[in-house]
Write a protein that holds these residues in place. Sequence first.
Motif, PDB file in Angstrom:
ATOM      1  N   VAL A  76     -15.682 126.642  44.278  1.00 11.57           N
ATOM      2  CA  VAL A  76     -16.430 127.158  43.261  1.00 11.57           C
ATOM      3  C   VAL A  76     -16.816 126.141  42.459  1.00 11.57           C
ATOM      4  O   VAL A  76     -16.280 125.391  42.012  1.00 11.57           O
ATOM      5  CB  VAL A  76     -15.797 128.253  42.501  1.00 11.57           C
ATOM      6  CG1 VAL A  76     -14.490 127.962  41.846  1.00 11.57           C
ATOM      7  CG2 VAL A  76     -16.912 129.019  41.669  1.00 11.57           C
ATOM      8  N   ASP A  77     -18.197 125.783  42.173  1.00 14.71           N
ATOM      9  CA  ASP A  77     -18.757 125.070  41.647  1.00 14.71           C
ATOM     10  C   ASP A  77     -18.915 125.247  40.031  1.00 14.71           C
ATOM     11  O   ASP A  77     -19.953 125.852  39.471  1.00 14.71           O
ATOM     12  CB  ASP A  77     -20.024 124.557  42.101  1.00 14.71           C
ATOM     13  CG  ASP A  77     -20.030 123.816  43.376  1.00 14.71           C
ATOM     14  OD1 ASP A  77     -19.191 123.037  43.533  1.00 14.71           O
ATOM     15  OD2 ASP A  77     -21.313 123.731  44.025  1.00 14.71           O
ATOM     16  N   ILE A  78     -17.839 125.048  39.261  1.00 17.14           N
ATOM     17  CA  ILE A  78     -17.821 125.247  37.867  1.00 17.14           C
ATOM     18  C   ILE A  78     -18.222 124.036  37.131  1.00 17.14           C
ATOM     19  O   ILE A  78     -17.973 122.839  37.379  1.00 17.14           O
ATOM     20  CB  ILE A  78     -16.504 125.493  37.359  1.00 17.14           C
ATOM     21  CG1 ILE A  78     -15.804 126.840  38.054  1.00 17.14           C
ATOM     22  CG2 ILE A  78     -16.478 125.809  35.944  1.00 17.14           C
ATOM     23  CD1 ILE A  78     -14.307 127.119  37.673  1.00 17.14           C
ATOM     24  N   PRO A  79     -19.499 124.175  36.468  1.00 19.47           N
ATOM     25  CA  PRO A  79     -20.249 122.833  35.929  1.00 19.47           C
ATOM     26  C   PRO A  79     -19.008 122.059  34.920  1.00 19.47           C
ATOM     27  O   PRO A  79     -18.417 122.961  34.182  1.00 19.47           O
ATOM     28  CB  PRO A  79     -21.651 123.265  35.204  1.00 19.47           C
ATOM     29  CG  PRO A  79     -21.723 124.660  35.686  1.00 19.47           C
ATOM     30  CD  PRO A  79     -20.230 125.120  36.166  1.00 19.47           C
ATOM     31  N   LEU A  80     -18.892 120.956  35.172  1.00 13.06           N
ATOM     32  CA  LEU A  80     -17.963 120.220  34.566  1.00 13.06           C
ATOM     33  C   LEU A  80     -18.271 120.113  32.976  1.00 13.06           C
ATOM     34  O   LEU A  80     -17.354 120.163  32.031  1.00 13.06           O
ATOM     35  CB  LEU A  80     -18.063 118.652  34.915  1.00 13.06           C
ATOM     36  CG  LEU A  80     -17.155 117.605  34.331  1.00 13.06           C
ATOM     37  CD1 LEU A  80     -15.669 118.114  34.904  1.00 13.06           C
ATOM     38  CD2 LEU A  80     -17.419 116.110  34.834  1.00 13.06           C
ATOM     39  N   CYS A  91     -20.367 132.577  40.745  1.00 14.13           N
ATOM     40  CA  CYS A  91     -19.986 133.409  41.837  1.00 14.13           C
ATOM     41  C   CYS A  91     -20.783 134.468  42.040  1.00 14.13           C
ATOM     42  O   CYS A  91     -20.382 135.537  42.194  1.00 14.13           O
ATOM     43  CB  CYS A  91     -18.511 133.824  41.864  1.00 14.13           C
ATOM     44  SG  CYS A  91     -17.872 134.057  43.324  1.00 14.13           S
ATOM     45  N   PRO A  92     -22.134 134.445  41.872  1.00 16.47           N
ATOM     46  CA  PRO A  92     -23.162 135.644  41.677  1.00 16.47           C
ATOM     47  C   PRO A  92     -23.218 136.597  42.735  1.00 16.47           C
ATOM     48  O   PRO A  92     -23.152 137.826  42.683  1.00 16.47           O
ATOM     49  CB  PRO A  92     -24.602 135.182  41.361  1.00 16.47           C
ATOM     50  CG  PRO A  92     -24.533 133.748  42.030  1.00 16.47           C
ATOM     51  CD  PRO A  92     -22.992 133.042  41.967  1.00 16.47           C
ATOM     52  N   ARG A  93     -22.888 135.922  44.063  1.00 11.32           N
ATOM     53  CA  ARG A  93     -22.832 136.852  45.214  1.00 11.32           C
ATOM     54  C   ARG A  93     -21.544 137.108  45.865  1.00 11.32           C
ATOM     55  O   ARG A  93     -21.512 137.565  46.901  1.00 11.32           O
ATOM     56  CB  ARG A  93     -23.743 136.356  46.263  1.00 11.32           C
ATOM     57  CG  ARG A  93     -25.372 136.609  46.070  1.00 11.32           C
ATOM     58  CD  ARG A  93     -26.212 135.604  47.013  1.00 11.32           C
ATOM     59  NE  ARG A  93     -25.782 134.441  46.773  1.00 11.32           N
ATOM     60  CZ  ARG A  93     -26.400 133.306  45.839  1.00 11.32           C
ATOM     61  NH1 ARG A  93     -27.183 134.004  44.854  1.00 11.32           N
ATOM     62  NH2 ARG A  93     -26.240 132.246  45.568  1.00 11.32           N
ATOM     63  N   VAL A  98     -12.849 132.141  44.439  1.00 15.26           N
ATOM     64  CA  VAL A  98     -12.402 133.180  43.524  1.00 15.26           C
ATOM     65  C   VAL A  98     -12.500 134.515  44.129  1.00 15.26           C
ATOM     66  O   VAL A  98     -11.285 135.142  44.056  1.00 15.26           O
ATOM     67  CB  VAL A  98     -12.826 132.928  42.111  1.00 15.26           C
ATOM     68  CG1 VAL A  98     -12.093 134.217  41.086  1.00 15.26           C
ATOM     69  CG2 VAL A  98     -12.437 131.673  41.213  1.00 15.26           C
ATOM     70  N   ALA A  99     -13.472 134.920  44.371  1.00 17.51           N
ATOM     71  CA  ALA A  99     -13.885 136.253  44.957  1.00 17.51           C
ATOM     72  C   ALA A  99     -13.328 136.504  46.182  1.00 17.51           C
ATOM     73  O   ALA A  99     -12.645 137.634  46.564  1.00 17.51           O
ATOM     74  CB  ALA A  99     -15.527 136.482  44.815  1.00 17.51           C
ATOM     75  N   LYS A 100     -13.160 135.543  47.128  1.00 14.47           N
ATOM     76  CA  LYS A 100     -12.683 135.490  48.395  1.00 14.47           C
ATOM     77  C   LYS A 100     -11.237 135.687  48.403  1.00 14.47           C
ATOM     78  O   LYS A 100     -10.770 136.217  49.292  1.00 14.47           O
ATOM     79  CB  LYS A 100     -13.247 134.504  49.363  1.00 14.47           C
ATOM     80  CG  LYS A 100     -14.643 134.566  49.812  1.00 14.47           C
ATOM     81  CD  LYS A 100     -14.860 135.783  50.910  1.00 14.47           C
ATOM     82  CE  LYS A 100     -16.088 136.085  50.733  1.00 14.47           C
ATOM     83  NZ  LYS A 100     -16.513 137.223  51.713  1.00 14.47           N
ATOM     84  N   ILE A 101     -10.509 135.020  47.533  1.00 10.09           N
ATOM     85  CA  ILE A 101      -9.219 135.068  47.629  1.00 10.09           C
ATOM     86  C   ILE A 101      -8.668 136.842  47.132  1.00 10.09           C
ATOM     87  O   ILE A 101      -7.744 137.346  47.921  1.00 10.09           O
ATOM     88  CB  ILE A 101      -8.339 134.314  46.517  1.00 10.09           C
ATOM     89  CG1 ILE A 101      -8.607 132.797  47.303  1.00 10.09           C
ATOM     90  CG2 ILE A 101      -6.793 134.769  46.339  1.00 10.09           C
ATOM     91  CD1 ILE A 101      -7.945 131.724  46.192  1.00 10.09           C
ATOM     92  N   LEU A 125      -6.215 133.544  53.317  1.00 13.99           N
ATOM     93  CA  LEU A 125      -5.482 133.586  52.154  1.00 13.99           C
ATOM     94  C   LEU A 125      -4.663 132.337  52.111  1.00 13.99           C
ATOM     95  O   LEU A 125      -4.611 131.681  50.859  1.00 13.99           O
ATOM     96  CB  LEU A 125      -4.576 134.929  52.184  1.00 13.99           C
ATOM     97  CG  LEU A 125      -4.275 135.518  50.758  1.00 13.99           C
ATOM     98  CD1 LEU A 125      -5.437 135.651  49.818  1.00 13.99           C
ATOM     99  CD2 LEU A 125      -3.729 136.836  51.188  1.00 13.99           C
ATOM    100  N   ILE A 126      -3.839 131.763  53.111  1.00 12.81           N
ATOM    101  CA  ILE A 126      -2.975 130.879  52.933  1.00 12.81           C
ATOM    102  C   ILE A 126      -3.571 129.568  52.786  1.00 12.81           C
ATOM    103  O   ILE A 126      -3.065 128.824  52.166  1.00 12.81           O
ATOM    104  CB  ILE A 126      -1.804 130.950  54.264  1.00 12.81           C
ATOM    105  CG1 ILE A 126      -2.745 130.475  55.425  1.00 12.81           C
ATOM    106  CG2 ILE A 126      -1.090 132.001  54.264  1.00 12.81           C
ATOM    107  CD1 ILE A 126      -1.990 130.449  56.642  1.00 12.81           C
ATOM    108  N   HIS A 127      -4.745 129.440  53.203  1.00 15.19           N
ATOM    109  CA  HIS A 127      -5.635 128.163  53.144  1.00 15.19           C
ATOM    110  C   HIS A 127      -6.323 128.096  51.755  1.00 15.19           C
ATOM    111  O   HIS A 127      -6.397 127.159  50.861  1.00 15.19           O
ATOM    112  CB  HIS A 127      -6.463 128.135  54.311  1.00 15.19           C
ATOM    113  CG  HIS A 127      -7.357 126.954  54.155  1.00 15.19           C
ATOM    114  ND1 HIS A 127      -7.136 125.701  54.545  1.00 15.19           N
ATOM    115  CD2 HIS A 127      -8.678 126.784  53.767  1.00 15.19           C
ATOM    116  CE1 HIS A 127      -8.133 124.865  54.383  1.00 15.19           C
ATOM    117  NE2 HIS A 127      -9.127 125.493  53.773  1.00 15.19           N
ATOM    118  N   LEU A 128      -6.822 129.381  51.289  1.00 12.93           N
ATOM    119  CA  LEU A 128      -7.758 129.278  50.158  1.00 12.93           C
ATOM    120  C   LEU A 128      -7.048 129.121  48.841  1.00 12.93           C
ATOM    121  O   LEU A 128      -7.291 128.432  47.903  1.00 12.93           O
ATOM    122  CB  LEU A 128      -8.479 130.310  50.139  1.00 12.93           C
ATOM    123  CG  LEU A 128      -9.727 130.577  51.091  1.00 12.93           C
ATOM    124  CD1 LEU A 128     -10.706 131.858  51.068  1.00 12.93           C
ATOM    125  CD2 LEU A 128     -10.690 129.349  51.203  1.00 12.93           C
TER     126      LEU A 128
END
Length: 261
Positions: A76-80, A91-93, A98-101, A125-128
């Motif tokens: 997820v690209d959270i601006p620094l 994560c608009p779509r 975060v949404a995929k987990i 799940l085990i990867h993300l």
Amino acid sequence: MSRTVVLAWILSARLLLGWGVEGHRLAVRIAGGMLSPAARLEIGRTLGPGESLAALASWADDVRTYRKETDPWHYVDIPLDSTGFDRKRDCPRGECIVAKIAEFRSQWRNPALSDSKRREALLFLIHLVGDLHQPLHCANNHDKGGNDVHVVFFHRPTNPHAIWDYGILDHMPPEDQLFTAMRAMITSQREAQWSRGTVEDWANESFHVAGSVAYAGLPQVSGSQPMRLGEAYQLAAEPAVREQIAKAGVRLAMILNEGTR
Ligand code: ADE
Ligand code: ZN
Ligand code: ZN
């Protein structure tokens, strides 16, 4: 193809992926040792004979190259320069880690889904959960989480993202030794503390490590020379790498144990 081209291709394929194979395997091995009997049984039944969770920890990176739609699920690209995760902005779509987990977590727990659907949910799940704990998978400074910045690390040209995926780990003790050390870090007090919070909280924690360690250690670019990183950067990063992977293991176990005993 010449050998040089093949080699360059193999090396470049390591760019953009999550923790290297070792980092993901470590997180999954830690989780594997903390499973409830019922969770262990269900995972074994889902994977089938001869398959192990640790060997499948990077399956999601393997399919990423030809299942292009899954690529954004790894980060997820959270601006620094922001204060942290903002769902509308980052994560608009619903196509971020975060949404995929959350999605795969509920699929894994849903007995109405087919075995193959649940198997795939388990493998993602085990990867993300591992990727979420790689700080540069939760931060972005207009550079694809450090992928676009040219640096030299221990005399090799690379980028900060790759350094955090596997460069630091490559300069640490061998996997089994790290596994033992990380297991020893997980006191019952830390286990209880780390098991708290939401996936968003964990993303924010990872984001803060990106700001305070991963990006903080990058000196300002001077001229056109790539910055040279080595011992000092490595030593500052090591404790964070150990703690992030140990946390990933604890939290993955917690997720897989949900609703079991
Ligand atoms: N691509 C764009 N941003 C990324 C990030 N933070 N991590 C991995 N790949 C990315
Ligand atoms: Zn990565
Ligand atoms: Zn990944």
